[in-house]
Each structure stands twice: as C-alpha cells, then as structure tokens.
Design a protein around this motif. Structure first.
Motif, PDB file in Angstrom:
ATOM      1  N   ARG B  22      25.156  58.411  82.962  1.00 47.35           N
ATOM      2  CA  ARG B  22      25.622  57.923  84.217  1.00 47.35           C
ATOM      3  C   ARG B  22      25.343  58.608  85.468  1.00 47.35           C
ATOM      4  O   ARG B  22      25.693  58.292  86.583  1.00 47.35           O
ATOM      5  N   SER B 130      29.264  60.914  76.601  1.00 47.69           N
ATOM      6  CA  SER B 130      28.624  60.534  77.971  1.00 47.69           C
ATOM      7  C   SER B 130      28.406  61.750  78.787  1.00 47.69           C
ATOM      8  O   SER B 130      28.964  62.853  78.901  1.00 47.69           O
TER       9      SER B 130
ATOM     10  N   HIS C   3      39.615  54.652  77.084  1.00 48.73           N
ATOM     11  CA  HIS C   3      38.813  55.041  78.113  1.00 48.73           C
ATOM     12  C   HIS C   3      39.534  56.350  78.657  1.00 48.73           C
ATOM     13  O   HIS C   3      40.718  55.981  79.102  1.00 48.73           O
ATOM     14  N   SER C  14      34.125  56.602  89.272  1.00 53.44           N
ATOM     15  CA  SER C  14      34.130  56.591  87.713  1.00 53.44           C
ATOM     16  C   SER C  14      35.184  55.676  87.207  1.00 53.44           C
ATOM     17  O   SER C  14      35.150  54.980  85.934  1.00 53.44           O
ATOM     18  N   CYS C  18      34.729  52.293  84.749  1.00 55.34           N
ATOM     19  CA  CYS C  18      35.426  52.374  83.519  1.00 55.34           C
ATOM     20  C   CYS C  18      36.288  50.927  83.360  1.00 55.34           C
ATOM     21  O   CYS C  18      36.136  50.160  82.286  1.00 55.34           O
ATOM     22  N   TRP C  98      34.609  59.161  80.932  1.00 54.72           N
ATOM     23  CA  TRP C  98      34.118  58.602  82.260  1.00 54.72           C
ATOM     24  C   TRP C  98      33.990  59.852  83.048  1.00 54.72           C
ATOM     25  O   TRP C  98      34.383  59.961  84.084  1.00 54.72           O
TER      26      TRP C  98
END
Lengths: 119, 131, 99
Positions: B22, B130, C3, C14, C18, C98
């Motif tokens: 990301r 991630s 998450h 983020s 998410c 995230w």
C-alpha cells in the motif's frame, strides 16, 4: 492457539513494539502460546542491548528479553534488515537471535495466527 | 548466516498468502523490504498473491530512474517475480483511477480488480502481510 | 476476518481503505492513534456509524484512555482490552493490519 507476531518499527518512536508486547503478554495470560516474534524493517532496533532508557520509562528491549525467558518466546531479528542498520550479534540483547526472512514466512505457515504491528 | 537458514520447506502445508503493498517506493523502505519477503516466500511453495492498492500501485510504474537519488532501482525485480513462480499480481482499479494510471503505465502484467473483487480475495486468504 | 487500523483517520487514509475492503460481517479493531475515529464529534464519526451497520467495530480501551477519549466513544462501538484484542484475533481466521 499458536501466535506469531511481526514488528516493523523500532522502540519509542512508534507504539508498535509496545502494542505488540501488551498483546503478547495478554495472549500468554489467556493460555495461548506466543511462539515467535519477528523483528523486521526498523523493528530490528528493538533487539539492541545498548539502549539505556531513563529509570522512570519502560525498557522495551528488556521487557522482550524477560518475556522470552519466562515463556520461551523465540525472538528473531531479520539478518538483512539488521545488517543494513548495524544490529549485529555483538549488540544483541539476551534471548534475541539473528536469522533469515524464512523465519517470518514460517510463522505464517506453521502458526494459527500472524499479527503485524507497525507504522 | 544466510536467508535460507532453518527453512522448513518440507512441512507440506500450503496456505494462501497475500502480500498487500500500500506504500509508494523510495520515500520509505517498506516496498523494497516487502519485496524481499515475497522473494523468500517463493522458496516455500505457498499459494502467493501479490496485491497493490493505494500508493502501492506506484511501485509498478514504468520509466523509473533512481540514479539521481543514489538508491537501487528495484522496480525491475517485479518483472523477475514470474521466474519465482509468483504469477498472481493484482492491482486495485480504484487506486489506479485515483492516480490517473492504467495498465499501460505498469512494468508487469497484472490483473485489475474492483474493490469488491479485491475484498473477496483478501477474505479468502489464510495469511495477509501488509507493507 | 479481523481488520486492524492503527493510524488516525485525519492523518492517513488507512481507515478509509480498510472500510472499503472489509466484507460484510467482518470485524474492525481500532488501536493506537486510530481510536480517535470512534469519538463523538470527530471527523470520522459519521463514517464509523455508517460502517457499523455492516461491520463490527471495536476500539482498544487502553489506547482510548491514554488519549483522554474514554468518555467520548460513539454508541455501537465495542471497547475491548488487550485480552479482548487477543480474543478477536483468535476468533477470526485471519487478520490484516492496515499499516
């Protein structure tokens, strides 16, 4: 349940290592097994024994050392990330060891859960 | 000490691994060191998907020249992933659109997924890492 | 799926990323600076309340308390401690942070 933990940031600047520690301690208290903590990116700085935080502050490295001693947690520092940042066997705290990224992948394969803490 | 230490490739377990990228390259190290994890994972014969969303899509851009900032150009490594049997590369349509990018702008062949398709792909994984 | 978001929604995207990718019925746990998102009057409050229709929203109590936000938590948000965090990870097949 068997847990693996990935820490991507160094101590003090980011909360990642603190959050990971408190998560790991709570998991152990609940009867889970924290098999391994893998230190990657700037996370390798958690492993230095040269840090001397003030008396009234937590000692992040020492806290991990003790958790490993008391509960058999395998503290693994990524060799490639460590070499880039000057973390060598000579500065490593007790119960930390340096090894390859394969140890991270292995956590994903072998353990029930992998939880990442970072920035 | 090598990267291959203590590898247990004979466990026989095959899990679905998703590497979710990301972040843009160069500003931080996550893209580069994330790629290093993916290359190592290839040795474990897992079911690997590599996904690029948000600023992560910038990792795949063509025409990179890093000489002026004196760091390694690792963008070519994405083209070598095929040789490591990492063939499932996905990008998020919405992230591409938001950055004015199309598949033509990327150095590798990718599958473009809608947000819903991406969400379902993520939900079916065993392990998500991630960077 | 669980998450985990750790960054303030007024600083980074983020939480938004998410929420766009969390499928119906998934759990979202806010920790560290992300806990500001579940406070009354905050910029992300409407987003969180809309998301709570399809997702289970949790926030880490010790992080709320450390930021002086314990008394401002939106209705419908479940506050958990680190033990609750562990339970959430154990209850879901996988988790995504995230970062």
């Amino acid at each position: 349940m068997q847990f693996g933990i990935l820490i991507n940031e160094g101590p003090y600047t980011h909360q990642a290592s603190d959050s990971a520690f408190l998560f790991a301690r709570a998991a152990i208290e609940k009867g889970h097994k924290v098999q391994r903590v893998f230190f990657y990116h700037d996370g390798v700085y958690n492993a230095t024994r040269l840090a001397t935080p003030p008396q009234d502050d937590r000692n992040v490295a020492a806290r991990w050392e003790k958790l490993a001693a008391d509960h058999g947690v395998d503290l693994v520092v990524c060799v490639a990330a460590a070499q880039r940042r000057g973390i060598t066997d000579g500065v490593l705290g007790d119960n930390f060891r340096i090894s390859g990224l394969g140890q991270l992948v292995e956590m994903g394969i072998q353990y029930d859960r992998l939880v990442t803490f970072g920035d | 000490m090598s990267e291959m230490d203590d590898m247990d490739e004979g466990s026989g377990i095959i899990k679905k691994f998703m590497f979710l990228n990301r972040k843009a390259p160069h500003g931080t190290v996550y893209a580069l060191e994330g790629l290093e994890v993916v290359l190592i994972t290839a040795a474990f014969d897992q079911d690997v998907s590599m996904v690029f969303t948000d600023d992560g899509v910038y990792q795949l851009i063509k025409g990179v020249d890093t000489k002026g900032i004196e760091v390694k150009d690792f963008s070519k490594t994405y083209r070598a992933l095929d040789g490591y049997d990492i063939e499932k590369l996905y990008v998020d349509q919405k992230s591409m659109d938001a950055r004015g990018l199309t598949e033509e702008d990327l150095i590798v062949d990718v599958t473009v997924l809608s947000v819903d398709e991406m969400a379902n792909l993520m939900a079916e994984q065993d392990v998500v890492i991630s960077f | 799926m669980l998450h985990i978001v750790n960054k303030s929604a007024t600083d980074r995207g983020s939480l938004e990323s998410c929420l766009a990718m969390a499928t119906k019925g998934s759990a979202v746990l806010l920790i560290e600076d992300a806990v500001y998102a579940v406070t009354k009057g905050g910029a992300a409050a409407a987003k969180i309340q809309a998301a709570a229709a399809d997702l289970k929203i949790y926030a880490l109590g010790p992080d709320l308390a450390a930021r002086g936000m314990s008394g401002r938590v939106l209705d419908g948000v479940n506050v958990v401690d680190y033990g609750g965090f562990v339970d959430l990870v154990a209850e879901h097949k996988s988790c995504q942070s995230w970062l």
